[in-house]
Design a protein around this motif. Structure first.
Motif, PDB file in Angstrom:
ATOM      1  N   ALA A   6       1.014  -1.383   0.144  1.00 35.65           N
ATOM      2  CA  ALA A   6      -0.035   0.124  -0.058  1.00 35.65           C
ATOM      3  C   ALA A   6       0.995   1.149   0.060  1.00 35.65           C
ATOM      4  O   ALA A   6       1.927   1.316   0.456  1.00 35.65           O
ATOM      5  N   CYS A  22      -2.673   0.272  -3.919  1.00 37.88           N
ATOM      6  CA  CYS A  22      -2.214  -1.225  -3.429  1.00 37.88           C
ATOM      7  C   CYS A  22      -1.936  -1.828  -4.727  1.00 37.88           C
ATOM      8  O   CYS A  22      -2.576  -2.276  -5.548  1.00 37.88           O
ATOM      9  N   CYS A  96      -4.422  -2.525   2.762  1.00 39.41           N
ATOM     10  CA  CYS A  96      -5.193  -3.382   1.781  1.00 39.41           C
ATOM     11  C   CYS A  96      -4.762  -4.807   2.151  1.00 39.41           C
ATOM     12  O   CYS A  96      -3.586  -5.129   2.729  1.00 39.41           O
TER      13      CYS A  96
END
Length: 130
Positions: A6, A22, A96
């Motif tokens: 991320a 991400c 993420c």
């Protein structure tokens, strides 16, 4: 192995915007959900948005619906989160995460549970000043 990274966090004023990204790698098929979670100090981790990597179906928590937009770019292997109209309460570490292969599981029923995700990227800090 599936890996996630991320990026894109930072400091922004109330009402401002940020775009998180991400970067994903290691997926052999698209049968996954990719989600964004956040965790503020002293609070539990919260699922805020998710996208089906195969068909692009999206999900949002009530706290961000209408302000945040999740999108995917399969060619670039990225899942982005566009965050608009940011508020101080959006301040958190954002992560993420990827589910296990869905294999028929209904992403809409499982995406809000951290236990549904087994690969996590490192967090990126978002700070919204008042």
């Amino acid at each position: 192995d599936v890996q996630l990274q991320a990026s894109g966090g930072g400091l922004v004023q109330t009402g401002g915007s940020l775009r998180l990204s991400c970067a994903t790698s290691g997926f052999e098929i698209d049968d996954y959900g990719i989600a964004w979670f956040r965790q503020a100090p002293g609070k539990k981790r919260e699922a805020i948005s998710c996208i089906n990597k195969r068909d692009g179906t999206t999900y949002y928590s009530d706290s961000v619906k209408g302000r945040f937009t999740i999108s995917k770019d399969n060619a670039k292997n990225t899942v982005d989160l566009q965050m608009n109209s940011l508020k101080p309460e959006d301040t958190a570490l954002y992560y993420c995460a990827s589910t296990r292969p869905l294999r028929g599981a209904l992403l809409g029923r499982i995406w809000s549970w951290p236990e549904s995700f087994d690969v996590w990227g490192q967090g990126t800090l978002v700070t919204v000043s008042s």
